[in-house]
Enzyme design. Structure first.
Site, PDB file in Angstrom:
ATOM      1  CD  GLU A  82     -12.417  38.042   0.152  1.00 39.44           C
ATOM      2  OE1 GLU A  82     -12.227  38.746   1.152  1.00 39.44           O
ATOM      3  OE2 GLU A  82     -12.513  38.503  -0.990  1.00 39.44           O
ATOM      4  N   GLY A  87      -2.818  40.035   4.100  1.00 33.00           N
ATOM      5  CA  GLY A  87      -2.697  41.188   5.000  1.00 33.00           C
ATOM      6  C   GLY A  87      -3.728  41.220   6.116  1.00 33.00           C
ATOM      7  CB  ALA A  88      -6.114  42.701   7.231  1.00 37.16           C
ATOM      8  CD  GLU A 136      -8.674  44.476   5.198  1.00 36.95           C
ATOM      9  OE1 GLU A 136      -9.761  44.037   4.820  1.00 36.95           O
ATOM     10  OE2 GLU A 136      -7.621  44.356   4.526  1.00 36.95           O
TER      11      GLU A 136
END
Ligand code: B3K
Ligand code: ZN
Length: 864
Positions: free
Chosen positions: A126, A266-267, A303
């Protein structure tokens, strides 16, 4: 005219209004990775189908990859290069395209696509990283079923993971092995992931409410295994929470999370295979603060929640990014609120909105929650898309009420499951389920800028009536000169100054026009206005409330957020007056803080938040021209006086929160927070024993929260000896632990000391400093650039340092560099001297040879 030496081709803007459905769809892909850090061979077989009647070629995105071969239906074909990849003219309605490319993970410093991190191979796709792995229509509205085969050296990469469920694995000749994964849920390419490495797992089984067993695993390198229990627990809690609160169940047989050390943010919520920055997975009492523990749980939840809000229902195009991010942040905020003190969580969320989003919304990079155009989408993962986006969802939840909001969410998921949706689809589901008209409310998605509300309460003591006069305005933002009034849901209530009782119930007022009047009957005594309770609308409210009114609310309001807010406003009014006049009456703040400290009914976690002064930068945000030195001095003077006058109380609060053996619970966290806040005030008072108290806390702490709290105090105001000793001990104790060394860097970069810049420059040459690791780059450069006083040193040395670092970082990692531009873009808020120095640094960055598109967009907009 373009300068011949610096001929930058202005990148082309992508516009929301140009959206067109994809010409070709890719229902299935089979990917075969021959993994190797130096050269990985990627073979892809795409089954493609023509979408609608047209004769356009299929365009496949590709970035930095070279085709080894391209075949259609088994035959080598002619292909042409396009600006963004390759194009093939296909005769029929359905074809099979086979490509082979080579990629070089160990040369990938951008950390987008397939890259190497600490001996692992992993991916980040992404928003537009998949095109760095293989040729593909890399846009979120092309949904594909993935079959992935990975092969690699077995000794070096014993674990091979991809999205979906595992289907086969086995050994190959030459010490290699393979694994095959199938993801049955069609997904956009940005959710693709693979990981190969020498990893161990912390495992658990989760039984969904319909009775399916899911194998959970958190994968890390062996020495980190003991630090994964908190994340695993948070995963289980969030899976249950999403079933209970949103009716959403997990849908694959496995859920894997991998922690990596080099990560741009972050993730990432890749389907069934989340990849995390290790700072949001690893936690134990010795290395993680309470803040870190909370962040781990929040990001794990975030997430996980994307599995529905983002993956099952994804975004049609990147202009819809807040559809998944705003909603998912709202969901993770609600989750965290349910795990501890909802009031403290709301205070924290509003504080970060004000620290990050409000300045963005009033600066050169302001954009709507649903932007209209971008040059580089990576620059739009902003506080506006995430945090303001979450506030917009929260306002809908407030207006609909819990039940209807849930019905709207159910309807949205039912209608759009398995497809790529828009913000409009979400709002329509809320309208349909909530039986409410959100036509005007949609302006929250299209108009940038933080609305301002002025509220005047007029009491006619004779008639016993009170009138509340409300007025709203939305500031001008780049490209948006005309604004319309928005729908502002304002929760309000009146209190009696004399009786100290509420005079009305809480009511929700929807301010829709530029101006409105609200009439209250039977107001027998002098009323005090409590407004925007719970921060029901993300706006700036200006009232004519006096220090007496605010002090009263800070002690008596029944809404904890409003109580906190009244105290903050009282502090801000005092500090702004002090900056303007060089002095101010500190009395009301001292009294209000004393009352808060003395109130035995209050949660220590709340007290700790309430007694903290607004940050330097938030004070600066209230002023038309920021004077960093005057702000710092005014704030320090108030801190010192609070420290001195309430010395006994700070010491009592400090002692009261002592003997707190580590436990991660809301109550224990609250005590630790109050303890370190009290320590800060003891130090601010200038007490001669302050350094010793801090050093004792530093030495005896059985957890990182207390240890880092003490270190911060020592670094800001300890004696030279204590400060240097503590830094030395801390450094050696945690040598080799990257995440803790980040704290060592950032604590020094955030220091209030005079010599901070010199220290930061020295640290940039430290053997442990590198720009190649984003966490480390942010821990020094990012932290320093939000240190308002040090960064804005009048001679511009702070600006120069940051610009030098950004130019160097851009060559490695444009995405991470571009994220650090905004502090330099705030020049309009400073005096002419500083503004000129900041602009000069921005110009220097803009002239850097080979500047990335990411940086170009941020810097050019900042100069405009
Ligand atoms: N969706 C990712 C963010 C990707 C950022 C790309 N520049 C993590 C998240 O918001 O959950
Ligand atoms: Zn997200």
């Amino acid at each position: 005219m373009l300068d011949a030496l610096n001929a930058t081709v202005t990148p082309k803007a992508v516009r929301r209004s140009d959206y067109r459905a994809p010409d070709w769809l890719v229902p299935d892909i089979a990917l075969d990775f021959d993994l190797d850090p130096a050269a990985t061979r990627v073979r892809a077989v795409l089954s493609v189908t023509r979408n609608g009647a047209h004769d356009r070629p299929i365009e496949l995105d590709g970035d930095g990859i070279e085709p080894v071969s391209v075949m259609v239906d088994g035959e080598a074909v002619h292909w042409t290069r396009t600006e963004r990849g390759i194009a093939l003219t296909l005769p029929g309605e359905a074809h099979r395209i086979e490509t082979e490319v080579l990629v070089h993970p160990d040369r990938n410093t951008q950390l987008m696509g397939l890259y190497a991190s600490g001996g692992l191979l992993c991916t980040q796709c992404e928003a537009e990283g998949f095109r760095r792995i293989t040729f593909f229509p890399d846009r979120p509205d092309v949904l594909t079923r993935y079959f992935v085969r990975l092969s690699a050296d077995k000794a070096r990469y014993p674990v091979l993971l991809a999205n979906g469920d595992p289907v086969a694995a086995g050994d190959l000749p030459d010490g290699r092995h393979f694994a095959e994964w199938r993801d049955p849920f069609p997904k956009p390419s940005y959710l693709f992931a693979l990981v190969a490495g020498d990893l161990v797992a912390n495992r658990a089984t989760f039984t969904t409410r319909s009775g399916r067993d899911v194998e959970l695993a958190i994968w890390v390198r062996a020495p980190d295994l003991a630090k994964t229990d908190h994340a695993l627990g948070a995963l289980q809690t969030s899976m249950r929470w999403d079933e209970q609160v949103y009716g959403r169940e997990y849908d694959l047989d496995v859920f894997n999370i991998v922690a990596v050390d080099d990560f741009n943010f972050g993730a990432m919520e890749n389907k069934g295979l989340n990849i995390f920055n290790s700072r949001y997975i690893l936690a134990d009492p010795d290395t993680a603060t309470d803040y870190d523990y909370d962040a781990v749980a929040a990001v794990v939840a975030h997430e996980y929640f994307h599995n529905w809000s983002g993956n099952r229902v994804t975004c049609r195009d990147w202009f819809q990014l807040s559809l998944k991010e705003g909603f998912t942040v709202y969901r993770d905020q609600s989750f965290s609120a349910d795990q501890g003190s909802a009031a403290v969580k709301r205070i924290e969320d509003v504080r970060s909105l004000r620290a990050a989003q409000f300045p963005e919304d009033s600066g050169p990079l302001a954009h709507p929650v649903r932007p209209d155009e971008y040059l580089e989408i990576s620059n739009f993962y902003t506080a506006t898309i995430y945090n303001k986006g979450a506030e917009v969802i929260r306002m809908m939840a407030t207006m609909l009420g819990a039940q209807k909001f849930r019905a709207g969410s159910d309807l949205y998921f039912d209608r759009h499951d398995g497809s790529a949706a828009t913000v409009e689809d979400f709002v329509r589901a809320m309208e349909d389920a909530g039986e409410i008209d959100l036509a005007q409310f949609r302006l929250w998605y299209s108009q940038a800028g933080t609305p301002r509300v002025s509220a005047r309460l007029i009491h006619e003591s004779g008639s016993g009536r009170a009138v509340l006069k409300l007025r709203q305005s939305v500031p001008v933002t780049p490209g948006q000169l005309e604004k319309q009034p928005m729908v502002l849901p304002l929760k309000l209530r009146l209190f009696g100054l004399e009786s100290q009782k509420p005079l009305t119930d809480e009511q929700l007022v929807l301010l829709r026009d530029g101006e409105a009047e609200i009439l209250f009957e039977t107001v027998a005594e002098q009323p005090v206005l409590s407004i925007n309770r719970g921060f029901s609308a993300p706006v700036v409210v200006e009232t004519d409330r006096t220090a007496t009114d605010l002090a009263f609310l800070s002690a008596h309001d029944d809404d904890p957020f409003a109580r906190y807010e009244a105290m903050q406003q009282l502090m801000l009014d005092t500090l702004v007056a002090a900056v303007g006049h060089g002095r101010a009456d500190h009395g009301p703040v001292i009294e209000a803080v004393a009352n808060t400290l003395a109130d035995p009914r209050l949660d220590p976690a709340f007290v700790a938040e309430a007694v903290l002064l607004p940050s330097d930068s938030f004070i600066g945000d209230q002023l038309s021209i920021v004077d960093p030195e005057a702000i710092y001095q005014a704030r320090e003077a108030l801190r010192r006086e609070l420290g001195r006058t309430l010395s006994e109380r700070w010491r009592a609060a400090y002692e009261g929160a002592r003997d707190n053996r580590f436990e991660y619970s809301p109550a224990a966290k609250g005590r630790r927070r109050l303890r370190t806040v009290s320590l800060g005030y003891i130090a601010a008072s200038g007490a001669p024993d302050a350094s010793d108290i801090a050093f004792r806390q530093f030495e005896t702490a059985d957890n990182m929260t207390d240890r880092q709290g003490a270190l911060t105090t020592l670094v800001n105001s300890g004696t030279d000896e204590a400060r240097e000793a503590a830094l030395e001990v801390f450094y050696h104790r945690y040598a080799g632990n990257g995440l803790v060394l980040d704290k060592w860097f950032s604590t020094q970069a955030l220091s209030a000391r005079e010599d901070t810049l010199a220290r930061v420059i020295e640290l940039s040459r430290h053997r442990d400093f590198t720009l190649a690791n984003p966490n480390r780059a942010r821990s020094l450069v990012g932290a320093f650039s939000v240190n308002q006083r040090a960064f804005n040193a009048a001679d511009g040395a702070g600006y120069r340092f940051v610009a030098d670092q950004l130019i160097a970082l851009d060559r490695l990692n444009p995405q991470t560099a571009a994220k650090l531009v905004p502090p330099l873009g705030r020049w309009r808020r400073f005096d002419a001297g500083r503004a000129a120095l900041m602009r000069a640094e921005l110009e220097r960055i803009l002239a850097a040879p080979g500047l990335s598109k990411d940086m170009f967009e941020q810097v050019a907009k900042s100069l405009d």
